[in-house]
Design a protein around this motif. Structure first.
Motif, PDB file in Angstrom:
ATOM      1  N   MET A 367       0.822  -1.148  -0.056  1.00 19.98           N
ATOM      2  CA  MET A 367       0.047   0.130   0.096  1.00 19.98           C
ATOM      3  C   MET A 367       0.755   1.278  -0.037  1.00 19.98           C
ATOM      4  O   MET A 367       0.610   2.333  -0.881  1.00 19.98           O
ATOM      5  N   GLU A 368       1.790   1.261   0.949  1.00 10.15           N
ATOM      6  CA  GLU A 368       2.861   2.441   0.888  1.00 10.15           C
ATOM      7  C   GLU A 368       3.491   2.655  -0.397  1.00 10.15           C
ATOM      8  O   GLU A 368       3.578   3.943  -0.863  1.00 10.15           O
ATOM      9  N   ALA A 420      -4.525  -4.155  -7.056  1.00 12.01           N
ATOM     10  CA  ALA A 420      -5.652  -3.337  -6.675  1.00 12.01           C
ATOM     11  C   ALA A 420      -6.266  -3.564  -5.284  1.00 12.01           C
ATOM     12  O   ALA A 420      -6.620  -2.600  -4.518  1.00 12.01           O
ATOM     13  N   ASP A 421      -6.741  -4.880  -5.241  1.00 14.18           N
ATOM     14  CA  ASP A 421      -7.219  -5.131  -3.792  1.00 14.18           C
ATOM     15  C   ASP A 421      -6.361  -4.959  -2.711  1.00 14.18           C
ATOM     16  O   ASP A 421      -6.873  -4.701  -1.564  1.00 14.18           O
ATOM     17  N   MET A 422      -5.225  -5.444  -2.911  1.00 11.36           N
ATOM     18  CA  MET A 422      -3.829  -5.184  -1.940  1.00 11.36           C
ATOM     19  C   MET A 422      -3.837  -3.796  -1.516  1.00 11.36           C
ATOM     20  O   MET A 422      -3.534  -3.493  -0.511  1.00 11.36           O
ATOM     21  N   PRO A 426      -8.703   2.348  -6.311  1.00 14.30           N
ATOM     22  CA  PRO A 426      -9.609   2.412  -7.076  1.00 14.30           C
ATOM     23  C   PRO A 426      -9.031   1.782  -8.583  1.00 14.30           C
ATOM     24  O   PRO A 426      -8.104   2.079  -8.977  1.00 14.30           O
ATOM     25  N   ALA A 427      -9.936   0.724  -9.073  1.00 17.30           N
ATOM     26  CA  ALA A 427      -9.529   0.283 -10.601  1.00 17.30           C
ATOM     27  C   ALA A 427     -10.811   0.041 -11.219  1.00 17.30           C
ATOM     28  O   ALA A 427     -11.696  -0.572 -10.745  1.00 17.30           O
ATOM     29  N   MET A 446      -5.791   2.149 -12.972  1.00 14.48           N
ATOM     30  CA  MET A 446      -5.555   2.251 -11.547  1.00 14.48           C
ATOM     31  C   MET A 446      -5.177   3.457 -10.890  1.00 14.48           C
ATOM     32  O   MET A 446      -4.339   4.308 -11.630  1.00 14.48           O
ATOM     33  N   GLY A 447      -5.871   4.093  -9.886  1.00  7.09           N
ATOM     34  CA  GLY A 447      -5.342   5.398  -9.296  1.00  7.09           C
ATOM     35  C   GLY A 447      -4.803   5.334  -7.696  1.00  7.09           C
ATOM     36  O   GLY A 447      -4.815   4.213  -7.314  1.00  7.09           O
TER      37      GLY A 447
END
Length: 473
Positions: A367-368, A420-422, A426-427, A446-447
């Motif tokens: 995430m980071e 994107a789930d991890m 948004p995707a 993806m953003g």
């Protein structure tokens, strides 16, 4: 078959508001479409025909009397067979819950009804959303509308087919490892996985409380925005650890004025995402990226960090949490589970606490690092899936050929989408073309986490200038 059913919700809602078409007409048109196509494609597992007719007459009366609730009012929709629906079966497409009828609606179900949407029924899912093909289900497999010999993707395969074929204007899905975007890509629809916690999980049968995301499958980005605006906003009952508090979104309003991509910087991954992508899928994807450039975007090659952690960490988190969530039924009712789902639950139960915690720590890193990678670009684009839809009925290891190499088909479905789930970002999956086999290809946008509108705006600009591949019946 009626062209009404293949219009976008944005288009048809304007007609409903003006009285040019009635909710009753829309419901009957969708029912005819379902009657004609569902016996072969198996998108719906429960049809609420009479309930829909009653709701349509009520919506018609409300709109005629001036009580128009908005763009979902009088619009036929469908819900993946995970969403609680009061008085209507919610089974997870499993024998385990074959006779379960909820006593209340999921938050999203209720909000869609409050917006005036008309529930047509429940759509097929890979059992308990635990698989990417929508083959392992007590109701039998769902088939791809472009070629019924192929998988539709999953786990929201029934929703993908319903949205693609005009059996509903919007069909809600869930996404834990790609389960909205995979069927969107393989069935040729728009599929949107919002930022984690943006839409409530209350009343949705869970697979992984850290990774589950609810979202829509539909026929335009505008339709996805309209749907999101109806279902967002604070829900004190939301069990998501990352639940977002605040007012409902205004995404549809935010799409206004987005005509080009001038000033936007869009990243194209230099690592991972094209390593195993089928040549035909890459061709269609590269053509779509060229169109983004034509619309004014600067295309910049970037490296996606920590990508090597995603597959193992997401597997451990998803499978472990699934095993925990099914602990009261599994293995006590093992004989009622689909064999492949049972095997994944066994695998989930075998992970240790140390492995699970390590995977959660790795998710923090992912995430980071994702947010850092997005500091110099507005979004990242890649093929939603590295492969086109493959044959139904393959046996383990589901061998397919991509880029001249043999690969296991099921893992390939989620190869690109798990990131994107991890990240919780948004995707959006857009249909951008067909392979030489006349099967759809999705472009994934993806953003940054929380920049859902930015992702939707890029997709909206694309669809204003380029038409999606059309199904022929």
């Amino acid at each position: 078959m009626s062209d009404l059913t293949m219009m976008t919700m944005e288009q048809i809602s304007s007609m409903v508001e003006k009285g040019a078409v009635s909710p009753v007409e829309l419901v009957e048109a969708c029912l005819k479409r379902i009657e004609a196509l569902n016996p072969e494609l198996n998108a719906y597992v429960y049809l609420a025909a009479e309930e829909a007719r009653i709701s349509a007459r009520k919506a018609e009366e409300e709109i005629k009397s001036g009580c128009y609730r908005g763009k979902l009012h009088g619009i036929p929709i469908a819900l993946k067979d995970l969403y609680y629906t009061e008085g209507i079966p919610t089974t997870g497409s499993s024998e385990v819950l074959r006779n379960f009828v909820p006593e209340y609606d999921a938050t999203i179900t209720k909000r869609l009804k409050d917006a005036g949407a008309i529930l047509m029924g429940k759509t097929n899912t890979h059992e308990f959303a635990f698989g990417p093909t929508t083959e392992e289900t007590c109701f039998g497999p769902t088939k791809n509308p472009w070629n019924p010999a192929k998988i539709p993707g999953g786990s929201s395969g029934g929703s993908g087919v319903a949205a693609a074929t005009g059996m509903a204007y919007v069909a809600m899905g869930t996404d834990t490892g790609g389960s909205i975007r995979i069927p969107a890509a393989m069935c040729g629809t728009v599929g949107f996985k919002p930022s984690v916690g943006l839409a409530s999980l209350y009343g949705i049968i869970a697979l992984s409380f850290n990774l589950d995301h609810p979202g829509p499958l539909c026929r335009s980005v505008a339709d996805a925005a309209i749907t999101m605006d109806a279902i967002t906003g604070t829900d004190p009952l939301d069990p998501c650890p990352y639940a977002v508090a605040g007012e409902p979104t205004h995404f549809y309003e935010g799409l206004a004025g987005a005509e080009d991509l001038k000033g936007k910087v869009i990243g194209v991954p230099a690592n991972f995402f094209f390593d195993k992508t089928d040549y035909e899928v890459e061709r269609v994807t590269r053509e779509a990226i060229d169109r983004l450039k034509e619309l004014g975007a600067e295309i910049r090659e970037i490296t996606i960090p920590a990508i090597d952690l995603v597959t193992d960490a997401s597997t451990c988190i998803m499978f472990s949490e699934a095993a925990y969530l099914h602990r009261d039924r599994y293995p006590a009712m093992k004989e009622k589970y689909q064999a492949g789902v049972a095997a994944r639950l066994d695998q989930g139960g075998a992970f240790t606490a140390v492995q699970y915690i390590q995977s959660l720590r790795e998710r923090d890193v992912i995430m980071e690092e994702w947010e850092k990678a997005l500091q110099e670009v507005d979004a990242v684009v890649a093929p939603t899936c590295p492969i086109e839809a493959f044959d139904r009925g393959l046996t383990p290891p589901w061998n397919i050929v991509t880029r001249g190499q043999i690969e296991p088909g099921k893992p390939m479905c989620t190869y690109h989408t798990r990131l994107a789930d991890m990240t919780g970002a948004p995707a959006l999956s857009l249909p951008v073309g067909l392979t030489k086999n006349k099967l759809p290809v999705g472009l994934m946008i993806m953003g940054r986490r929380g920049d859902d509108l930015g992702v939707l705006r890029i997709g909206s600009v694309y669809e204003k200038h380029y038409t999606y591949p059309a199904l022929e019946f």
